[in-house]
Write a protein that holds these residues in place. Structure first.
Motif, mmCIF file in Angstrom:
data_model
loop_
_atom_site.group_PDB
_atom_site.id
_atom_site.type_symbol
_atom_site.label_atom_id
_atom_site.label_comp_id
_atom_site.label_asym_id
_atom_site.label_seq_id
_atom_site.Cartn_x
_atom_site.Cartn_y
_atom_site.Cartn_z
ATOM 1 N N THR A 326 -10.498 28.978 -9.155
ATOM 2 C CA THR A 326 -10.769 29.291 -10.553
ATOM 3 C C THR A 326 -9.843 30.407 -11.027
ATOM 4 O OG1 THR A 326 -12.489 30.859 -9.900
ATOM 5 C CG2 THR A 326 -13.206 28.617 -10.453
ATOM 6 N N ALA A 329 -9.330 34.305 -9.560
ATOM 7 C CA ALA A 329 -9.608 34.413 -8.122
ATOM 8 C C ALA A 329 -8.464 35.126 -7.409
ATOM 9 C CB ALA A 329 -9.820 33.018 -7.531
ATOM 10 N N TYR A 331 -6.388 36.041 -3.727
ATOM 11 C CA TYR A 331 -6.064 35.490 -2.408
ATOM 12 C C TYR A 331 -4.951 36.315 -1.769
ATOM 13 C CZ TYR A 331 -8.512 31.503 -4.420
ATOM 14 O OH TYR A 331 -9.447 30.710 -5.020
ATOM 15 N N SER A 364 -11.781 24.382 -13.180
ATOM 16 C CA SER A 364 -11.727 24.637 -11.737
ATOM 17 C C SER A 364 -10.842 23.581 -11.083
ATOM 18 C CB SER A 364 -13.127 24.618 -11.118
ATOM 19 O OG SER A 364 -13.743 23.356 -11.318
ATOM 20 N N ASP A 399 -7.707 32.538 1.933
ATOM 21 C CA ASP A 399 -8.964 33.134 1.468
ATOM 22 C C ASP A 399 -9.245 34.372 2.311
ATOM 23 O OD1 ASP A 399 -11.694 33.798 1.099
ATOM 24 O OD2 ASP A 399 -12.109 31.769 0.396
#
Length: 412
Positions: A326, A329, A331, A364, A399
């Protein structure tokens, strides 16, 4: 001998497994005990009394057991060249697997069933090839034996695919009428298709001229800073890593990125031996004239061929994560040995892998979808366009919470 990496792409029952088996069998890359087991297990036997598709059946069995296989590789060699075949599933739900295999390949062999012609799956694989800027596409029209080896059938499919290739900008496309089951035009020229005057599939793969990585921009990335600090090597300071592309010579002026500091190469070592020049793919230790601050992940580039540097970058990303992506976000972006924190600044559009249609600003992004993102970072990105230099034009997203790889990045 050099190595050609290629990936096979085809829909279910197009004969991909049989083609791989035929290449392994006819190149005598199957051991005697494997051949004996193959003969014992074969049910759908060909003229040799074996079912070549069984050579890759183990992969299907593993998938049925719920084991995830991203890409499987097969190896074989001829007196002319070594080959690595990337065997990736071609279903739409395995888009990420297809991209993984194709990103490391120089050639894509697209199989088309002579009875079906160009279908949606053919277009999907061709779209992936165009996204990855693949240099060579081989269209293998398989199962010609089931259409009585008719030239008109082959010619019709060639015309169908030429339309697709033109739409996608695929310029270097070669066409072959084959029967993987019988071995027609795979290794030996077929007597059943005297109208075909071109080379065999294997002969063509042996003759493809690989692009020289030395022609691309000179790029080196530091993996380790060597400071032994012993009596023998009291003042030794070397930068160990791999030449990602191009070449470097003793005396070259280089810029260190992202800092922007400049210096000159005073010495080059390979396996402890001094050399004057080092080429793409070689591990090396470089020494610089100036004592400047250099860390793992920094790039050495020639001053007259600089990459792009910015705190924002545009990229196509194939989403590999089960958790949706999304806007906003955060990372980790890993580019070889360099890792920086990034945030998704904008989700510009989602790319339909079936039609190339752009769907603007999706809320998304889900598993296997390809999306155009604008990434933002506190540190500068150092990159080339993927189409110009895949080694520095690609990266992965990680992640932070699970340490899982969730995105395959192609800078554009």
């Amino acid at each position: 001998m050099d190595i050609l990496r290629f990936i096979t792409a085809g829909s279910v029952d197009d004969g991909k497994s049989t083609l791989i088996g035929r290449l392994l069998y006819d190149s005598k890359s199957i051991l005697v005990d494997q051949l004996e087991a193959l003969e014992a297990q074969s049910k759908n036997k060909n003229a040799q009394g074996i079912d070549l598709a069984i050579l890759t059946d183990g992969l299907r069995a593993e998938r049925e057991q719920g084991i995830t296989i991203d890409v499987a590789y097969r190896y074989f060699a001829t007196p002319v060249r070594k080959f690595i075949i990337a065997d990736a599933p071609g279903h739409v739900q395995y888009t990420r697997n297809m991209i993984t295999g194709a990103s490391n390949s120089e050639v894509m062999v697209v199989l088309i069933d002579a009875r079906q012609g160009v279908i949606e799956q053919t277009k999907r694989h061709s779209i992936i090839a165009s996204l990855l800027n693949m240099k060579h596409i081989v269209v293998a029209v398989n199962k010609m034996d089931l259409v009585n080896y008719e030239q008109s059938v082959f010619d019709s499919i060639v015309q169908q695919y030429k339309t697709v290739a033109s739409q996608l900008g695929l310029s270097q496309v070669s066409y072959f009428p084959i029967s993987a089951f019988h071995g027609d035009n795979i290794v030996e020229t077929s007597d059943s298709m005297e109208w075909y005057k071109g080379p065999t599939l294997l002969g063509f793969l042996e003759s493809i001229e690989l692009s020289s990585a030395d022609s691309t921009q000179p790029r080196f990335q530091v993996q380790y800073v060597l400071r032994p600090q012993t009596k023998e090597y009291h003042d030794y300071r070397g930068y160990a890593g791999q030449i990602l592309s191009g070449h470097f010579e003793k005396g070259d002026r280089v810029q260190v990125l992202p800092s922007g500091m400049t210096s000159a190469i005073t010495a080059i070592e390979i396996h402890g031996e001094s050399v004057e020049k080092v080429h793409s793919g070689q591990p090396a230790v470089l020494h610089l004239a100036d004592d400047i601050d250099i860390s793992r992940g920094d790039f050495f580039v020639k001053e007259d061929q600089l990459p792009r540097t910015d705190k924002q970058a545009n990229a196509l990303v194939c989403w590999l994560g089960n958790k949706p992506l999304t806007k906003g976000a955060k990372y980790l972006l890993q580019q070889k040995s360099r890792m920086i924190k990034v945030a998704v600044h904008e989700v510009d559009y989602l790319l339909d892998v079936n039609t190339l249609e752009r769907k603007p600003q999706p809320q998304s992004v889900h598993l296997n979808e390809i999306v155009h993102l604008r990434l933002k970072a506190a540190q500068e990105f150092v990159y080339d366009n993927f189409s110009d230099n895949p080694t520095t034009g690609s990266a992965i997203l990680i992640d932070e919470t699970s340490n899982s790889t969730v995105g395959a990045v192609m800078f554009i």
